[in-house]
Design a protein around this motif. Sequence first.
Motif, PDB file in Angstrom:
ATOM      1  N   GLU A 289     -34.862 103.827  81.258  1.00  0.00           N
ATOM      2  CA  GLU A 289     -35.173 102.404  81.418  1.00  0.00           C
ATOM      3  C   GLU A 289     -33.903 101.628  81.742  1.00  0.00           C
ATOM      4  N   VAL A 290     -34.051 100.665  82.656  1.00  0.00           N
ATOM      5  CA  VAL A 290     -32.921  99.838  83.089  1.00  0.00           C
ATOM      6  C   VAL A 290     -33.353  98.375  83.118  1.00  0.00           C
ATOM      7  N   ARG A 291     -32.391  97.486  83.312  1.00  0.00           N
ATOM      8  CA  ARG A 291     -32.708  96.074  83.456  1.00  0.00           C
ATOM      9  C   ARG A 291     -33.289  95.802  84.848  1.00  0.00           C
ATOM     10  N   ASP A 292     -34.159  94.794  84.900  1.00  0.00           N
ATOM     11  CA  ASP A 292     -34.674  94.352  86.190  1.00  0.00           C
ATOM     12  C   ASP A 292     -33.531  93.850  87.061  1.00  0.00           C
ATOM     13  N   GLY A 293     -33.790  93.839  88.375  1.00  0.00           N
ATOM     14  CA  GLY A 293     -32.778  93.330  89.293  1.00  0.00           C
ATOM     15  C   GLY A 293     -32.012  94.457  89.954  1.00  0.00           C
ATOM     16  N   LYS A 294     -31.067  94.083  90.777  1.00  0.00           N
ATOM     17  CA  LYS A 294     -30.302  95.052  91.547  1.00  0.00           C
ATOM     18  C   LYS A 294     -29.353  95.822  90.639  1.00  0.00           C
ATOM     19  N   LEU A 295     -29.384  97.141  90.768  1.00  0.00           N
ATOM     20  CA  LEU A 295     -28.514  97.995  89.972  1.00  0.00           C
ATOM     21  C   LEU A 295     -27.214  98.266  90.706  1.00  0.00           C
ATOM     22  N   ASP A 296     -26.191  98.600  89.940  1.00  0.00           N
ATOM     23  CA  ASP A 296     -24.973  99.104  90.550  1.00  0.00           C
ATOM     24  C   ASP A 296     -25.309 100.297  91.439  1.00  0.00           C
ATOM     25  N   ARG A 297     -24.643 100.389  92.571  1.00  0.00           N
ATOM     26  CA  ARG A 297     -24.980 101.407  93.570  1.00  0.00           C
ATOM     27  C   ARG A 297     -24.903 102.822  93.013  1.00  0.00           C
ATOM     28  N   SER A 298     -23.900 103.120  92.201  1.00  0.00           N
ATOM     29  CA  SER A 298     -23.741 104.485  91.689  1.00  0.00           C
ATOM     30  C   SER A 298     -24.859 104.834  90.704  1.00  0.00           C
ATOM     31  N   LEU A 299     -25.244 103.882  89.852  1.00  0.00           N
ATOM     32  CA  LEU A 299     -26.335 104.136  88.918  1.00  0.00           C
ATOM     33  C   LEU A 299     -27.652 104.266  89.670  1.00  0.00           C
ATOM     34  N   ALA A 300     -27.883 103.402  90.653  1.00  0.00           N
ATOM     35  CA  ALA A 300     -29.119 103.467  91.436  1.00  0.00           C
ATOM     36  C   ALA A 300     -29.238 104.810  92.141  1.00  0.00           C
ATOM     37  N   ALA A 301     -28.148 105.293  92.712  1.00  0.00           N
ATOM     38  CA  ALA A 301     -28.174 106.584  93.408  1.00  0.00           C
ATOM     39  C   ALA A 301     -28.456 107.717  92.437  1.00  0.00           C
ATOM     40  N   ALA A 302     -27.880 107.636  91.251  1.00  0.00           N
ATOM     41  CA  ALA A 302     -28.100 108.684  90.255  1.00  0.00           C
ATOM     42  C   ALA A 302     -29.561 108.715  89.819  1.00  0.00           C
ATOM     43  N   LEU A 303     -30.150 107.553  89.590  1.00  0.00           N
ATOM     44  CA  LEU A 303     -31.551 107.505  89.166  1.00  0.00           C
ATOM     45  C   LEU A 303     -32.474 108.040  90.249  1.00  0.00           C
ATOM     46  N   THR A 304     -32.179 107.730  91.499  1.00  0.00           N
ATOM     47  CA  THR A 304     -32.984 108.260  92.603  1.00  0.00           C
ATOM     48  C   THR A 304     -32.904 109.780  92.649  1.00  0.00           C
ATOM     49  N   ALA A 305     -31.707 110.318  92.416  1.00  0.00           N
ATOM     50  CA  ALA A 305     -31.520 111.775  92.447  1.00  0.00           C
ATOM     51  C   ALA A 305     -32.236 112.455  91.280  1.00  0.00           C
ATOM     52  N   ILE A 306     -32.295 111.798  90.142  1.00  0.00           N
ATOM     53  CA  ILE A 306     -32.883 112.387  88.941  1.00  0.00           C
ATOM     54  C   ILE A 306     -34.407 112.290  88.948  1.00  0.00           C
ATOM     55  N   ASN A 307     -34.951 111.244  89.566  1.00  0.00           N
ATOM     56  CA  ASN A 307     -36.404 111.020  89.498  1.00  0.00           C
ATOM     57  C   ASN A 307     -37.185 112.187  90.093  1.00  0.00           C
ATOM     58  N   HIS A 308     -38.290 112.562  89.413  1.00  0.00           N
ATOM     59  CA  HIS A 308     -39.142 113.671  89.839  1.00  0.00           C
ATOM     60  C   HIS A 308     -40.532 113.108  90.091  1.00  0.00           C
ATOM     61  N   ALA A 309     -40.919 113.047  91.359  1.00  0.00           N
ATOM     62  CA  ALA A 309     -42.131 112.321  91.746  1.00  0.00           C
ATOM     63  C   ALA A 309     -43.390 112.889  91.091  1.00  0.00           C
ATOM     64  N   THR A 310     -43.503 114.210  90.998  1.00  0.00           N
ATOM     65  CA  THR A 310     -44.689 114.817  90.396  1.00  0.00           C
ATOM     66  C   THR A 310     -44.791 114.464  88.913  1.00  0.00           C
ATOM     67  N   SER A 311     -43.684 114.569  88.200  1.00  0.00           N
ATOM     68  CA  SER A 311     -43.686 114.198  86.787  1.00  0.00           C
ATOM     69  C   SER A 311     -44.005 112.722  86.622  1.00  0.00           C
ATOM     70  N   GLN A 312     -43.457 111.890  87.485  1.00  0.00           N
ATOM     71  CA  GLN A 312     -43.719 110.458  87.423  1.00  0.00           C
ATOM     72  C   GLN A 312     -45.213 110.175  87.559  1.00  0.00           C
ATOM     73  N   ALA A 313     -45.878 110.866  88.481  1.00  0.00           N
ATOM     74  CA  ALA A 313     -47.302 110.627  88.723  1.00  0.00           C
ATOM     75  C   ALA A 313     -48.173 111.124  87.581  1.00  0.00           C
ATOM     76  N   THR A 314     -47.887 112.321  87.067  1.00  0.00           N
ATOM     77  CA  THR A 314     -48.739 112.862  86.003  1.00  0.00           C
ATOM     78  C   THR A 314     -48.574 112.064  84.710  1.00  0.00           C
ATOM     79  N   VAL A 315     -47.346 111.668  84.402  1.00  0.00           N
ATOM     80  CA  VAL A 315     -47.126 110.846  83.210  1.00  0.00           C
ATOM     81  C   VAL A 315     -47.806 109.488  83.370  1.00  0.00           C
ATOM     82  N   LEU A 316     -47.709 108.913  84.563  1.00  0.00           N
ATOM     83  CA  LEU A 316     -48.354 107.627  84.812  1.00  0.00           C
ATOM     84  C   LEU A 316     -49.858 107.717  84.600  1.00  0.00           C
ATOM     85  N   ALA A 317     -50.480 108.762  85.110  1.00  0.00           N
ATOM     86  CA  ALA A 317     -51.928 108.923  84.962  1.00  0.00           C
ATOM     87  C   ALA A 317     -52.316 108.996  83.487  1.00  0.00           C
TER      88      ALA A 317
END
Length: 317
Positions: free
Chosen positions: A201-229
Amino acid sequence: MSLIRVGTRGSALALAQSTAIANRISTASGSEVEIIAITTHGDTSREPLSSLGGTGVFASALRESLLADDCDVVVHSFKDLPTAAYPGLRIGATPKRADARDVLCARGGLNLTTLPQGARVGTGSPRRAAQLRSLRPDLDVVDIRGNVETRLGRVAEGDLDAVVLAAAGLSRLALLDSVDGEYLELSDWPTAPGQGALALEVRDGKLDRSLAAALTAINHATSQATVLAERLVLARLEAGCAAPIGAMAAIDDGLLFLTATVYSPDGSRNVVASHAATPDSHSIAHLAEAAQDVSDRVSRDLLAGGAADFAPMKVTS
């Protein structure tokens, strides 16, 4: 950002999973990472989770620290996180989910079938308690608190005959190989919505570029979808993370499958609903649409089956 501060609860399990995430953030961003341990009310209280309110008991202090800019990202166990949006915050990433199953850790190699009549089985989860009472009404289900090691210790000392724990937690603490346990398969024993998954979890708004890039690299789309459901069912029923609800979502052969079960607290009744949806693609947006679709249909079936009549929940329209 020269330093990325990762907030976490201070328990051994929370620190283990947050350290693993911090290492991934450091690798993906090239930044130095610091772990910030935060004490929550759920960590200090010895009251049963149900009396503490369950939902958010471990999350509030982390979120307050994030909003106060004491850290840049916090790591939650998804199953402990309330489903309602928190003002000023958002989920920045869902890492690949670990094993979502529960494990019965019993003395002497016993399993759920061979535990003797009247055996004392410990859990702090209303969902696990209801499942135990449903499958083995003869067992003495004992409400317990404490960390993983404390719970396992009560079995080793003979105070309990068994405890039910999350496979993901045992794995993250490197305890799976040392525990003589029975994996409880999701088809017969669905676990908490989001079990085995982490939320960054992060704060709303624009993130620092390095943190944003790291979160994009870590995110797993399949896990995100199944957990969301799974969590959308919880949100629709407004049952909270301590409610006796099990859910299992999976993506297979292009379909997003979801099954959810609501139990009465005493385990004597339950209602099950299953549906599948076909995402237009495996993009995050299309997977989220499919998760919304399938969770809506599962929730409607649960309500039509009478789930609200015997499980403690507040149903939304």
